[in-house]
Design an enzyme around this catalytic site. Structure first.
Site, mmCIF file in Angstrom:
data_model
loop_
_atom_site.group_PDB
_atom_site.id
_atom_site.type_symbol
_atom_site.label_atom_id
_atom_site.label_comp_id
_atom_site.label_asym_id
_atom_site.label_seq_id
_atom_site.Cartn_x
_atom_site.Cartn_y
_atom_site.Cartn_z
ATOM 1 C CB CYS A 194 26.188 50.222 -39.461
ATOM 2 S SG CYS A 194 25.721 50.525 -37.657
ATOM 3 C CB CYS A 228 21.745 54.668 -23.933
ATOM 4 S SG CYS A 228 22.778 53.285 -23.542
ATOM 5 C CD GLU A 272 15.611 50.829 -38.774
ATOM 6 O OE1 GLU A 272 14.484 51.245 -39.365
ATOM 7 O OE2 GLU A 272 16.134 51.500 -38.130
ATOM 8 C CG ASN A 296 23.105 61.586 -35.254
ATOM 9 O OD1 ASN A 296 23.440 62.167 -36.009
ATOM 10 N ND2 ASN A 296 23.728 60.445 -34.939
ATOM 11 C CB CYS A 302 20.099 55.253 -27.710
ATOM 12 S SG CYS A 302 20.126 54.134 -29.095
ATOM 13 N N GLY A 335 20.672 47.014 -30.840
ATOM 14 C CA GLY A 335 21.096 46.049 -29.979
ATOM 15 C C GLY A 335 22.527 46.126 -29.208
ATOM 16 C CD GLU A 336 26.152 45.997 -25.344
ATOM 17 O OE1 GLU A 336 26.136 46.952 -25.787
ATOM 18 O OE2 GLU A 336 27.200 45.127 -25.526
ATOM 19 C CG HIS A 378 27.991 58.552 -24.523
ATOM 20 N ND1 HIS A 378 28.369 58.917 -25.864
ATOM 21 C CD2 HIS A 378 27.401 57.327 -24.672
ATOM 22 C CE1 HIS A 378 27.991 58.406 -26.652
ATOM 23 N NE2 HIS A 378 27.406 57.184 -26.176
ATOM 24 C CB CYS A 436 25.367 56.904 -33.776
ATOM 25 S SG CYS A 436 26.946 56.564 -34.575
ATOM 26 C CB CYS A 494 18.582 48.027 -27.205
ATOM 27 S SG CYS A 494 19.959 47.829 -26.200
#
Ligand code: SAH
Length: 354
Positions: free
Chosen positions: A106, A117, A93, A295, A120, A164-165, A221, A338, A113
């Site tokens: 973005c 986390c 996406e 979110n 996420c 992804g990272e 975070h 996000c 990923c």
């Protein structure tokens, strides 16, 4: 799958070498490259100033496999989310975020990923593979075109904050950025590009050593190991002290401040010791802080903290001269904000590891 090599994965020198071997003049290779990366050709036949025989030869030797935007979702705030179908059927996406002054893309760097986390949605996808440079570039180019057709404005900024990272796909991401910034590609200034990472110290040092000119953001975070390790598994291999020293190094080399991305959750990181830890870190690492709105992704452990908790962060950081901004999310109603990118439209077997 076809055995022919993918033409768009070739570097400029490789295109030149092929053309030389075929006895074609060198300028032809540049013309083709221009079609690929500046004009966004979608097939060999689009390359209208090449002789037909050359187009036929290219089609005979190579595969041409651009990605396809399969669906576009529109948020009530103007944000667009694209589902991008890749040549092998996988989907990533990308998001276009319009504001008064900017059109921001973005983009994703991997399919899925592996960072895990806890807060996420992308972490719930299997990590399937890295994106190729052209697959990253195409997301940007498509949004550039959407900006023009839908909003009458070109792309102004790019954030690597999709799926992804990016630092786990270092080479391809940097190569895509090279094409994006090259005058022969989109010619966008690297100052308008921000790469966001979970925080991999070795790779952050490498970015500094490689002399990159774009901006760096780190998803922090928490500045406390005992808290961060609970929500971000990466902290076990890259604890705060190591992350901090890599960021000190980044600043010493680039003289550019890192941006910390930080969500404040109730009962997770909303206490005075949490603020203190971030303030201590911010005293050593020149930085800005973005306090991003959470979110929800349907996990009870994570609830947005009270506004007073955010204010404590803003005040604590202000006392040591660090600017913290509270950022509200865009595109929430279409799961484009996000941490919400999760291919909801894909079949469950590709998207779920629960
Ligand atoms: N892997 C990179 C790129 C993803 S960026 C990284 O970790 O930075 C996406 C940003 O959104 C990161 O800062 C991430 O921590 C944050 N994020 C993830 N899930 C979120 C959620 N549910 N709500 C708000 N932000 C979230």
């Amino acid at each position: 799958m076809s055995a022919k090599p993918d033409f768009r994965s070739l570097r400029r020198e490789e295109v030149r070498a092929h053309f030389a071997a075929w006895g074609e003049p060198a300028y032809r290779a540049d013309q083709v490259y221009d079609w690929l990366w500046a004009k966004g050709a979608q097939s060999f036949d689009d390359m209208s100033n090449l002789p037909k025989t050359l187009r036929a030869k290219l089609a005979e030797e190579f595969e041409f496999r651009p990605q396809r935007i399969e669906s576009v979702q529109r948020s009530s705030d103007g944000t667009l989310k694209n589902a991008v179908r890749l040549h092998d059927g996988l989907v990533v996406e990308s998001v276009l975020i319009p504001t008064e002054k900017r059109i921001t893309a973005c983009v994703s760097s991997q399919v899925g990923c592996a960072m895990g986390c806890a807060f996420c949605a992308t972490a719930r996808l299997k990590r399937m593979r890295n994106l190729e440079p052209d697959e990253i570039y195409d997301q940007v180019r498509a949004i550039h075109e959407q900006g023009t057709t839908e909003f009458g404005r070109p792309l102004t900024n790019i954030v690597f904050m999709g799926m992804g990272e990016p630092l786990m796909n270092y080479k391809n991401t940097l190569e895509a950025i090279d094409r994006i910034t090259s005058p022969k590609g989109l010619g966008l200034s690297p100052k308008r590009i921000t790469l966001s990472t979970v925080g991999l110290p070795k790779m952050i040092r490498k970015l500094a050593d490689d002399g990159v000119k774009f901006n760096l953001a780190v998803s922090l975070h928490s500045a406390r190991d005992e808290v961060r390790a609970q929500i971000m598994p990466v902290n076990d291999v890259a604890p705060i002290a190591e992350l901090r020293s890599s960021l000190e190094y980044w600043y010493s080399v680039t003289k550019r401040k890192v941006t910390f991305e930080y969500v404040v959750w109730r009962d997770v990181n909303d206490q005075p010791e949490d603020v203190r830890a971030l303030v201590e870190l911010a005293k050593r690492v020149p930085c800005k802080v973005n306090l991003i709105e959470y979110n929800a992704i349907g996990d009870e452990r994570f609830r947005q903290a009270a506004p007073e908790a955010l204010q404590d962060y803003v005040d604590g950081l202000a006392r040591v001269g660090v600017v913290a901004k509270v950022r509200h999310s865009r595109g929430k109603d279409i799961d484009a904000a996000c941490g919400q990118l999760a291919n909801k439209k894909l079949p469950a077997e590709l998207t779920s590891i629960d």
